[in-house]
Design a protein around this motif. Structure first.
Motif, short mmCIF file in Angstrom:
data_model
loop_
_atom_site.label_atom_id
_atom_site.label_comp_id
_atom_site.label_asym_id
_atom_site.label_seq_id
_atom_site.Cartn_x
_atom_site.Cartn_y
_atom_site.Cartn_z
N THR A 162 -2.26 -0.66 -2.94
CA THR A 162 -1.63 -0.28 -3.33
C THR A 162 -1.99 1.26 -3.37
OG1 THR A 162 -2.94 0.11 -5.06
CG2 THR A 162 -1.65 -1.66 -5.57
N MET A 163 -1.86 2.35 -3.21
CA MET A 163 -2.83 3.74 -2.42
C MET A 163 -1.03 3.75 -1.09
SD MET A 163 -6.23 3.72 -2.94
CE MET A 163 -6.58 5.97 -1.97
N PHE A 164 -1.46 2.98 -0.30
CA PHE A 164 -0.75 2.98 0.77
C PHE A 164 0.81 3.00 0.46
CE2 PHE A 164 0.30 1.29 5.24
CZ PHE A 164 0.88 2.52 5.86
N LEU A 167 1.47 5.89 -1.63
CA LEU A 167 2.08 6.81 -0.64
C LEU A 167 2.85 6.95 0.18
CD1 LEU A 167 0.67 9.30 1.11
CD2 LEU A 167 -0.29 7.42 2.97
N ALA A 168 3.88 5.65 0.08
CA ALA A 168 4.89 5.38 1.15
C ALA A 168 6.45 5.97 0.83
CB ALA A 168 4.90 3.82 1.62
N GLY A 169 6.09 5.61 -0.74
CA GLY A 169 7.07 5.40 -1.85
C GLY A 169 6.84 7.07 -2.23
N SER A 170 6.51 8.52 -2.22
CA SER A 170 6.15 9.17 -2.02
C SER A 170 7.58 9.76 -1.38
CB SER A 170 4.86 9.69 -2.52
OG SER A 170 4.83 10.15 -1.19
N GLY A 171 7.47 9.41 0.07
CA GLY A 171 8.87 9.77 1.04
C GLY A 171 7.62 11.38 1.99
N VAL A 172 6.34 11.45 1.33
CA VAL A 172 5.87 12.73 1.93
C VAL A 172 5.38 12.13 3.80
CG1 VAL A 172 4.76 13.53 0.58
CG2 VAL A 172 3.61 11.72 1.45
N LEU A 173 6.19 10.72 4.37
CA LEU A 173 5.27 10.72 5.73
C LEU A 173 6.76 10.73 6.08
CD1 LEU A 173 3.42 7.04 5.17
CD2 LEU A 173 2.48 9.50 5.02
N ALA A 200 3.34 -0.94 -5.31
CA ALA A 200 2.98 0.72 -5.75
C ALA A 200 4.55 1.46 -5.23
CB ALA A 200 2.12 1.04 -5.63
N ALA A 201 5.05 0.99 -3.99
CA ALA A 201 5.87 1.57 -3.33
C ALA A 201 7.55 1.96 -4.45
CB ALA A 201 6.91 1.17 -2.18
N GLN A 205 8.62 5.85 -6.78
CA GLN A 205 10.22 5.76 -6.35
C GLN A 205 11.05 6.04 -7.96
OE1 GLN A 205 11.23 2.76 -3.40
NE2 GLN A 205 11.12 3.68 -1.93
N ASP A 206 10.63 5.10 -8.49
CA ASP A 206 10.64 5.33 -9.85
C ASP A 206 10.66 6.59 -10.69
OD1 ASP A 206 12.08 3.01 -9.95
OD2 ASP A 206 11.50 1.56 -11.59
N LEU A 207 9.20 7.20 -10.33
CA LEU A 207 8.97 8.12 -11.12
C LEU A 207 9.37 9.77 -10.03
CD1 LEU A 207 5.10 7.77 -10.75
CD2 LEU A 207 6.72 7.43 -13.14
N ARG A 208 9.57 9.03 -8.55
CA ARG A 208 10.89 10.16 -8.32
C ARG A 208 12.46 10.38 -8.70
NH1 ARG A 208 10.43 9.34 -1.95
NH2 ARG A 208 12.05 11.91 -2.32
N ASP A 209 12.17 9.34 -9.35
CA ASP A 209 14.20 9.42 -9.50
C ASP A 209 14.52 9.81 -11.42
OD1 ASP A 209 14.26 8.49 -6.91
OD2 ASP A 209 14.69 6.32 -7.23
N THR A 210 12.88 9.85 -11.58
CA THR A 210 13.02 9.81 -13.70
C THR A 210 12.64 11.74 -13.75
OG1 THR A 210 13.10 7.74 -13.69
CG2 THR A 210 12.43 8.94 -15.11
N PRO A 211 13.98 11.92 -14.44
CA PRO A 211 13.40 13.15 -14.68
C PRO A 211 12.41 13.17 -15.76
CG PRO A 211 15.50 12.72 -15.71
CD PRO A 211 15.45 11.57 -14.93
N ALA A 212 11.45 14.61 -15.74
CA ALA A 212 10.88 13.95 -16.78
C ALA A 212 11.21 14.57 -18.23
CB ALA A 212 9.81 15.61 -16.83
#
Length: 491
Positions: A162-164, A167-173, A200-201, A205-212
């Motif tokens: 899930t850590m991997f 990481l992949a879902g964050s878009g930093v790689l 996890a990815a 991705q949902d966290l990235r796409d969802t505004p605070a």
């Protein structure tokens, strides 16, 4: 190092021993090399906490960086990505300076594995999760906080997967998610690893796409955090006894709110902590409560899930019980309980008490024996201990009621006093003794004299001293007295 104008991607992994951190490091390196990048990794295992905190550092250079010299160790303020499997491990990494507001993407699991330093405290020694969360959101350029441990459990895999995925879902790689997913292999555990990776990815991705979220206006004059504590307290007391008992807690909480000026931060904090401690105090654990919790269907379901019991397998749950006369007296009617306690104080004891027994709680006989014990909840209001606890609660509430409007700092310290009441048997008796001594030596004199603010530091020191050691040597020193601490013989 590569040239300053084209630095490598620097990734720091923080995990605990046995979580597959080394496997995760190898996955990242393999995915990087498969994508044509230059990658180097080092690991530093440790044994300082829990099952050993471990660190893995990876540098990934561009496709044209063949022959570049990469660093073996991370440098504070020069880490691009931090991935952590546990919240306090995240705090450790932040304290070391590896998370930078202008540079670092922080991906942290909110799961907790309590450290030895937290467990050995006589009181509540847990580190503040809220403080770690706020610090993470303030220090990191981007922060993704989610329960990677629960995602791993739901997917029947290790947190490394899930850590991997996170990481992949964050878009930093610098390669796509499919490239990361491909290195998970095709072995027996690969399907579960891919399930955890994908979950996890998607979550990140949902966290990235969802505004605070924007905080909604308060629906009442009670601050949201206090209202939440009260709600949980009502639920706890209702579950513990009945609806009327939940209403009793709410009445006590309303009394504290009415006495305080919640616009004063110390008063608001005092009310919040007092409500939290009050809920725990009112729902003290006796034999009836323990027996009820041990025989709830959700407990057996949780054990079955944690043990990964498969269909057709037989699960046996064995409880070790060692009832003492004091615990029997607690749940009996007040007069009978008082007679048993008088017998104990005379050193006579009760037959057959204090001997350890094993009970199969998911067997017919053991289950119904425990349910019979749980039935003492019906007479709890008439029990010996209930009368004692309610009297102590009433005195503490009266003191809080007097302190809140006149000395919020004293009330803030007084709200912490119930911390000394914990455990069972000799531990509980020592806690009750400490509570009585602090009430007599600090609280009552401060209330009588009206000099509560002056007594607040002394009260804080006394509570800390009571929690410092089970012999109460520091409490004796703080209060300037040397009374004996009960050491009840085994019944």
């Amino acid at each position: 190092m590569t040239r300053a104008e084209n630095p490598p991607l620097r990734i720091l992994l923080a995990a605990l021993g046995g979580e597959g951190g080394g496997v995760l490091m190898n996955w990242i390196v393999q995915a990087a090399r498969d994508a044509g990048f230059v990658a180097q990794a080092t690991s530093v295992p440790g044994v300082a906490q829990r099952t050993g905190s471990t660190s893995y550092y990876i540098e990934i250079a561009g496709k044209d960086a063949v022959g570049s010299v990469l660093s073996l160790v991370p440098m504070p303020g020069r880490v691009d990505v931090v991935v952590s499997s546990e919240l306090v491990e995240t705090a450790r990494v932040m304290a070391a300076g590896f998370v930078s507001p202008k540079l670092t993407t922080l991906i942290s699991s909110t799961a907790r594995t309590y450290s030895t330093a937290e467990k050995i405290q006589l009181g509540d020694g847990r580190y503040s999760e809220d403080n770690v969360r706020r610090t993470a959101e303030a220090l990191a350029r981007d922060a993704y906080l989610l329960d990677l441990g629960q995602i791993a459990e739901d997917s029947a895999t290790f947190v490394s997967a899930t850590m991997f995925g996170a990481l992949a879902g964050s878009g930093v790689l610098p390669w796509d998610i499919a490239g990361s997913r491909a290195v998970l292999g095709e072995g027996r555990s690969a399907p579960a690893s891919r399930a955890g990776f994908d979950a996890a990815a998607l979550a990140v991705q949902d966290l990235r796409d969802t505004p605070a979220p924007v905080a909604a206006p308060a629906a009442s004059d009670i601050p949201a955090d206090i209202a939440e504590v009260i709600r949980l307290g009502v639920e706890r007391c209702t579950d513990y006894q009945d609806t009327a008992y939940g209403h009793t807690f709410r009445t006590h909480a309303d009394r504290l709110i009415a006495a305080a000026d919640l616009s004063i931060p110390s008063a608001a904090h005092a009310v919040k902590e007092a409500c939290r401690r009050l809920a725990l105090w009112m729902a003290y654990e006796d034999i009836a409560r323990v027996a009820d919790l041990k025989t709830r269907p959700e407990r057996f379901a949780r054990i079955r899930s944690e043990a990964q019991i498969q269909p057709g397998q037989v699960m046996t749950v064995t409880e070790y019980l060692k009832p003492r006369a004091e615990e029997i007296a607690d749940i009996l009617p007040a007069r009978l309980g008082a007679r048993i306690m008088a017998r104990m104080e005379a050193g006579k004891g009760l037959p057959f008490m204090g001997r350890g027994i094993h009970v199969r709680s998911n067997g017919v006989a053991g289950y119904w024996m425990l349910r019979l014990m749980a039935g003492f909840r019906l007479i709890r209001r008439r029990s010996y201990r209930f009368a004692q606890e309610q009297a102590a609660i009433a005195e503490w509430l009266e003191a809080m009621d007097n302190a809140l409007p006149h000395a919020p700092d004293f009330a803030e310290a007084l709200a912490e006093l119930p911390r000394v009441l914990k455990g069972y048997s000799d531990t509980l008796m020592r806690g009750k003794t400490a509570n009585a001594r602090i009430m007599a030596g600090v609280v009552r004199p401060a209330l009588a004299s009206g000099q509560m603010s002056d007594a607040a530091p002394t009260l804080r020191r006394a509570i800390a001293a009571a929690l410092a050691d089970d012999s109460h040597a520091k409490l004796d020193e703080t209060l300037g007295a040397q009374p004996t601490i009960p050491n009840l013989r085994s019944a």
